[in-house]
Enzyme design. Structure first.
Site, PDB file in Angstrom:
ATOM      1  N   ALA A 134      22.461  28.057  87.283  1.00  0.00           N
ATOM      2  CA  ALA A 134      23.304  28.860  87.525  1.00  0.00           C
ATOM      3  C   ALA A 134      21.963  29.929  88.404  1.00  0.00           C
ATOM      4  O   ALA A 134      21.030  29.781  88.343  1.00  0.00           O
ATOM      5  CB  ALA A 134      23.336  30.093  86.726  1.00  0.00           C
ATOM      6  N   GLY A 179      24.619  25.335  83.182  1.00  0.00           N
ATOM      7  CA  GLY A 179      25.177  24.451  83.848  1.00  0.00           C
ATOM      8  C   GLY A 179      24.870  23.477  83.979  1.00  0.00           C
ATOM      9  O   GLY A 179      24.868  22.215  84.704  1.00  0.00           O
ATOM     10  N   GLU A 182      25.503  21.147  81.658  1.00  0.00           N
ATOM     11  CA  GLU A 182      27.318  20.924  81.190  1.00  0.00           C
ATOM     12  C   GLU A 182      27.738  19.497  81.944  1.00  0.00           C
ATOM     13  O   GLU A 182      28.970  19.033  81.507  1.00  0.00           O
ATOM     14  CB  GLU A 182      27.784  22.126  81.827  1.00  0.00           C
ATOM     15  CG  GLU A 182      27.824  23.223  80.594  1.00  0.00           C
ATOM     16  CD  GLU A 182      28.387  24.245  81.257  1.00  0.00           C
ATOM     17  OE1 GLU A 182      29.352  25.337  80.681  1.00  0.00           O
ATOM     18  OE2 GLU A 182      27.868  25.314  82.070  1.00  0.00           O
ATOM     19  N   GLU A 202      23.465  30.165  77.918  1.00  0.00           N
ATOM     20  CA  GLU A 202      24.237  31.018  78.426  1.00  0.00           C
ATOM     21  C   GLU A 202      24.241  32.791  78.067  1.00  0.00           C
ATOM     22  O   GLU A 202      24.210  33.758  77.774  1.00  0.00           O
ATOM     23  CB  GLU A 202      25.618  30.680  78.701  1.00  0.00           C
ATOM     24  CG  GLU A 202      25.696  29.439  79.406  1.00  0.00           C
ATOM     25  CD  GLU A 202      25.439  28.358  79.438  1.00  0.00           C
ATOM     26  OE1 GLU A 202      25.892  27.559  80.702  1.00  0.00           O
ATOM     27  OE2 GLU A 202      25.292  27.731  77.945  1.00  0.00           O
TER      28      GLU A 202
END
Length: 332
Positions: A134, A179, A182, A202
């Site tokens: 992020a 992310g 991900e 996270e």
């Protein structure tokens, strides 16, 4: 030889209508849309081109464009059919900001309708980094509603990547956190350098994986191990990731820092000669079948198999076997 495709800017209001969501009006930017036909190839290599701006269709106004943070490269010659998605947000370590995500969305959308793309490799041009996750500086400026909407869009992007019809490979030559991991989990296959660090971190920021990681990681490494990794926010290296089943191949990093990319290319070259329709249908059968009971999965396999039977590629495969030669598939 490689070919880069030029992106065309599209206004934020147009993107809002296209996505079917309401985007915040603050920090207005120009978003990029790959033309689905009539694209003019540009010769080049190395770091991608800075995107150009053009007048709107009404021809009266030209908007300033953001620099390219994501770009596309088509390989040629014996590698024709391999397409690379290049992440090149250098100063922010490929952090998932508004522009980066918007440009990635447009490229992935274009690839979803690209029959010439047989294998797609996601790689970074930023040394030592795949994707740092992020963009916390941008996220800090969002209110709760804006943050929720942005993460929803991020989750949608990862699903868009996962639904690409052709095989996808993430080449992790560096850090892949939050992310960033991900994004790699949304790909079909993953290669990593031993020196790469990856993790869903996270919980160390008071959050949980919100772009599909909490669902894809357990399906990949098992529920118990996924819980341990997510609860602790632990980072693992390439070799450990291989032992966990998180990546398909792990290799020692080389002097140029692109060992995982080279391994991804090697893997893509193994896929490339196979029947493209068969490979796409195999991907669909696996992805859809794994989510349902075995009887339903068998029905899905039958449906996908039925779609392969009438193709010219299947006929070519049979003819090549009988004639004892290599098949020449066309994707038809």
């Amino acid at each position: 030889m490689t070919v880069l495709l030029r992106r065309l800017p599209v206004s934020k209001c147009c993107l809002r209508r296209w996505l079917g969501v309401n985007l915040p009006e603050t920090n207005a930017r120009t978003f990029y849309l790959l033309p689905r036909d009539g694209a003019r190839p540009l010769a080049g290599g190395g770091c991608p081109l800075t995107a150009c701006s053009r007048a709107h269709s009404r021809g009266q106004h030209t908007e300033a464009s953001d620099p390219a943070e994501v770009d596309l490269k088509r390989l040629e010659g014996e590698d024709d059919g391999i397409v690379e998605v290049l992440m090149c947000r250098l100063k922010a370590r490929n952090a998932l900001g508004h522009v980066f995500v918007s440009q990635m969305r447009e490229l992935v959308f274009a690839l979803s309708n690209d029959s010439a793309a047989r294998v797609v490799i996601f790689r970074s041009l930023v040394p030592g980094v795949f994707c740092a996750g992020a963009d916390l500086k941008e996220r800090a400026l969002m209110n709760n509603a804006e943050s929720d909407l942005f993460v929803h869009g991020l989750r949608s992007l990862m699903t868009q990547i996962a639904l690409l019809p052709m095989p996808t490979i993430a080449a992790m030559d560096g850090v892949a956190l939050g992310g960033g991991l991900e994004l790699a989990l949304a790909c079909d296959l993953r290669t990593a350098a031993h020196s790469a660090q990856m993790g869903l971190i996270e919980t160390t920021r008071g959050l949980l994986p919100g772009a599909g990681g909490s669902q894809r990681l357990p399906r990949m490494v098992g529920i118990t191990l996924a819980k341990e990794l997510i609860f602790t926010g632990r980072r693992v290296g390439g070799q450990t990731a291989l032992e966990m089943g998180l990546v398909n191949r792990a290799v020692e990093q080389n002097q140029t820092g692109d060992a995982a990319h080279r391994e991804a290319l090697s893997l893509a070259r193994e896929i490339l000669p196979q029947g493209p329709v068969a490979v796409r249908m195999a991907k669909e059968a696996i992805n859809r079948g794994v989510e349902v009971d075995i009887s339903s999965a068998m029905a899905i396999e039958r449906m996908c198999y039925a779609r392969v039977i009438p193709t010219r590629d299947r006929q070519e495969g049979m003819a090549a076997f009988i004639e004892k030669r290599l098949p020449r598939y066309t994707g038809e």
